[in-house]
Design a protein around this motif. Sequence first.
Motif, mmCIF file in Angstrom:
data_model
loop_
_atom_site.group_PDB
_atom_site.id
_atom_site.type_symbol
_atom_site.label_atom_id
_atom_site.label_comp_id
_atom_site.label_asym_id
_atom_site.label_seq_id
_atom_site.Cartn_x
_atom_site.Cartn_y
_atom_site.Cartn_z
ATOM 1 N N TRP A 60 31.804 -68.098 -14.023
ATOM 2 C CA TRP A 60 31.994 -68.942 -15.358
ATOM 3 C C TRP A 60 30.536 -69.125 -15.783
ATOM 4 O O TRP A 60 30.407 -69.137 -17.316
ATOM 5 C CB TRP A 60 32.364 -70.211 -15.028
ATOM 6 N N ARG A 61 29.608 -69.116 -15.213
ATOM 7 C CA ARG A 61 28.220 -69.215 -16.062
ATOM 8 C C ARG A 61 27.897 -67.985 -16.785
ATOM 9 O O ARG A 61 27.221 -67.942 -17.892
ATOM 10 C CB ARG A 61 26.952 -69.681 -15.062
ATOM 11 N N LEU A 62 28.350 -66.924 -16.155
ATOM 12 C CA LEU A 62 27.776 -65.412 -16.649
ATOM 13 C C LEU A 62 28.927 -65.228 -17.805
ATOM 14 O O LEU A 62 28.374 -64.915 -18.903
ATOM 15 C CB LEU A 62 28.084 -64.464 -15.823
ATOM 16 N N ALA A 63 30.030 -65.668 -17.780
ATOM 17 C CA ALA A 63 30.966 -65.555 -18.796
ATOM 18 C C ALA A 63 30.757 -66.453 -20.176
ATOM 19 O O ALA A 63 30.652 -65.654 -21.335
ATOM 20 C CB ALA A 63 32.220 -65.800 -18.509
ATOM 21 N N ASP A 64 30.103 -67.675 -19.661
ATOM 22 C CA ASP A 64 29.735 -68.288 -21.132
ATOM 23 C C ASP A 64 28.438 -67.648 -21.678
ATOM 24 O O ASP A 64 28.530 -67.696 -22.943
ATOM 25 C CB ASP A 64 29.037 -69.749 -20.393
ATOM 26 N N ARG A 65 27.537 -67.339 -20.878
ATOM 27 C CA ARG A 65 26.243 -66.537 -21.583
ATOM 28 C C ARG A 65 26.758 -65.253 -22.369
ATOM 29 O O ARG A 65 26.146 -64.989 -23.396
ATOM 30 C CB ARG A 65 25.140 -66.355 -20.550
ATOM 31 N N CYS A 66 27.837 -64.595 -22.009
ATOM 32 C CA CYS A 66 28.063 -63.325 -22.585
ATOM 33 C C CYS A 66 29.164 -63.273 -23.487
ATOM 34 O O CYS A 66 29.645 -62.472 -24.086
ATOM 35 C CB CYS A 66 28.566 -62.415 -21.322
ATOM 36 N N GLY A 67 29.792 -64.561 -23.643
ATOM 37 C CA GLY A 67 30.889 -64.753 -24.536
ATOM 38 C C GLY A 67 32.259 -64.020 -24.145
ATOM 39 O O GLY A 67 32.864 -63.529 -25.055
ATOM 40 N N HIS A 260 33.608 -76.584 -15.855
ATOM 41 C CA HIS A 260 32.687 -76.029 -16.890
ATOM 42 C C HIS A 260 32.623 -76.161 -18.142
ATOM 43 O O HIS A 260 31.772 -76.394 -19.009
ATOM 44 C CB HIS A 260 32.492 -74.616 -16.492
ATOM 45 N N ASN A 261 33.830 -75.988 -18.596
ATOM 46 C CA ASN A 261 34.253 -76.199 -20.178
ATOM 47 C C ASN A 261 35.103 -77.037 -20.401
ATOM 48 O O ASN A 261 35.616 -77.278 -21.760
ATOM 49 C CB ASN A 261 34.465 -74.796 -20.802
#
Length: 387
Positions: A60-67, A260-261
């Motif tokens: 989830w943290r990686l997805a947030d950074r990568c859009g 997370h969101n």
Amino acid sequence: MATEGYQAAIQAPHALQPRLHGKSVALDEALDHAANRLRQSRLPLFAGLIGDLPESRALWRLADRCGATVDHAGADALSRMYSVAQMQGLITTTLGEARNRADLWLFIGDGIFRRQPRISERLLSPKQRLHTKAKSNVVVLGSGSRSNMLPNGVEYADLDSCSIADFVGSIRATLQGWELGAFAHPKTQGIAAQVKQAQYLVVAMDPADLSGSRGDGLLDLDLLGIARLIRQINESGRAALLPMGAGDGLSSCQQAGLWHNGFGLRTGHHYNGPHFDPHGHDTARMLQEGGTDLLLWHASLRPIPPPETGLPSLVFGHPGLTFVQEPELFVPLTVPGIHRTGQIHRGDGITVLPLPALFARTESDLAAGPSVYADLLTRIMEESAEC
């Protein structure tokens, strides 16, 4: 399922290098390539997500950074249940409360007994119950001949050509005093009488078993009927739904996403904030309709391969994974509960359970998912360009 998972993990290779375009490479080279791909992608899709809680948090943290848009392999059933909840609300219970309070169980389908063979021991006939000493009655609504997986003493109703929605509707009508006559299923009167007398009815089902009953509004009509039955009973009594799916880390991934969101699965991370779309962000739909330009597939709990696609694919997961079409990148990972310790949410999402390592491997054998995704995030954030 657990037995199959353990066997697949134990039989898988224990020392396996990442593969880039089918050739073995070092882990650093593989992660450099993945970071570059994610940095260049405009619409990445993170899918599969068959893993434990630490992996879900890192993804989830990686997805947030990568859009990236995030979807789980089992999210379709969860999405259909949430659609009904959004429309009219949904009264659910937990494994612990159902075990201790239910005096009548109504199972929708017998698939739960095949997939979870200890259900009778743990829920239906426990040695001790906190709030009642009476044995609970169990009714199973199925289709076809009675399964030999059902415990003795369980009442079985073969619905044959009658849908779940129609049968549940007839129960609701009977409880309201309507005379259905010859139009009703032969079991309607008897089951309705048990429902009326029950102090606490629990309707147990796996939403995935109801996959063929959608209406024009994409609502699951079977689940909608069940939700209305439960609401009707709660006007004067007590009843609740117990979803018993959420396998392959689905509950953990959803809970991590909610923290997370605030939305959970099938959420896209856009420049103006997260965007939740339970229908548009379905993996199959996005792959078919051009909604993504890069697929990141994660499957560490079980060796489930990604769907075939012409898009670049970055696959992270079980060392026993095999492919019809070799992905652009494959990074083998440790299996939670086998090669390393982990955590996973129980099916009802209430409790986090530990996954002790069955046997530990040396660090050089396989990479751990949480550290791999944390490393990827670090590599991406070190670059000045946005993902």
